[in-house]
Design an enzyme around this catalytic site. Sequence first.
Site, short mmCIF file in Angstrom:
data_model
loop_
_atom_site.label_atom_id
_atom_site.label_comp_id
_atom_site.label_asym_id
_atom_site.label_seq_id
_atom_site.Cartn_x
_atom_site.Cartn_y
_atom_site.Cartn_z
N GLY A 46 0.83 -1.19 0.00
CA GLY A 46 0.00 0.00 0.00
C GLY A 46 0.87 1.24 0.00
N GLN A 51 3.33 9.97 1.18
CA GLN A 51 4.61 9.26 1.25
C GLN A 51 5.50 9.57 0.05
OE1 GLN A 51 2.69 5.19 2.11
NE2 GLN A 51 4.69 5.04 3.09
N CYS A 94 6.49 -0.40 7.28
CA CYS A 94 6.09 0.75 6.46
C CYS A 94 7.27 1.19 5.61
CB CYS A 94 5.66 1.89 7.39
SG CYS A 94 5.24 3.40 6.52
N LEU A 95 7.00 1.49 4.35
CA LEU A 95 8.07 1.94 3.45
C LEU A 95 8.70 3.24 3.94
CD1 LEU A 95 6.31 1.21 0.03
CD2 LEU A 95 8.07 -0.16 1.17
N HIS A 136 -3.77 1.46 7.94
CA HIS A 136 -2.39 1.96 7.87
C HIS A 136 -2.30 3.13 6.88
CE1 HIS A 136 2.13 1.15 7.86
NE2 HIS A 136 1.98 1.96 6.82
N GLU A 137 -2.90 2.97 5.69
CA GLU A 137 -2.80 4.02 4.67
C GLU A 137 -3.64 5.26 5.03
OE1 GLU A 137 -0.38 3.60 2.85
OE2 GLU A 137 -0.18 1.44 3.12
N HIS A 140 -1.72 7.30 7.37
CA HIS A 140 -0.76 8.13 6.65
C HIS A 140 -1.40 9.44 6.20
CE1 HIS A 140 3.03 6.05 6.17
NE2 HIS A 140 2.46 4.94 5.75
NI NI Z 1 3.23 3.03 5.57
#
Ligand code: NI
Length: 169
Positions: A46, A51, A94-95, A136-137, A140
Amino acid sequence: MSLLAILTYPNRFLLQVTRPVDNIDGQLQQLIEDMAETMYAAPGVGLAANQVGSSRRILVFDEMSDAEKRQFQVIVNPKLIESDGELISENEGCLSVPEFRSDVRRAARVLVEGVDREGNPLRMEAEGFRAVVLQHEIDHLDGKLFIDRISSLKRQLYKRRVKKQQKIA
Ligand code: NI
């Protein structure tokens, strides 16, 4: 299509709340394609627009992560309408928070509303891993990272590690 740079903690842009999209134009379609490409290349399941440095309220995801049949989903202006139950999301990552994973307490089921990339109303009920990805997204897009949802002790350990690495670099 092009790959976008993924911002990482402690970049303050990640803490900003994104703005709702009011016009889905060609530029936005391009952003969506680039976000998907970036997510697959990472690889991740995701990605939220902030991000990659955009302040628009958009998320993409593909929790199947099947290289053969990539079919990502997009939610523009996603809103968490209902959440229910509880689960432990094991080893969440998480990226934007590299080299760190932790268990996170999440809702087991969610109802999310928004619009699709054509601007049509969208309503998605999800449970399990998909529910975790959506939470999670959406976090963000609200300026929150998963490390905001773990114990402060664990969070401090991670923050200290990042500071140390910054000094070395
Ligand atoms: Ni993330």
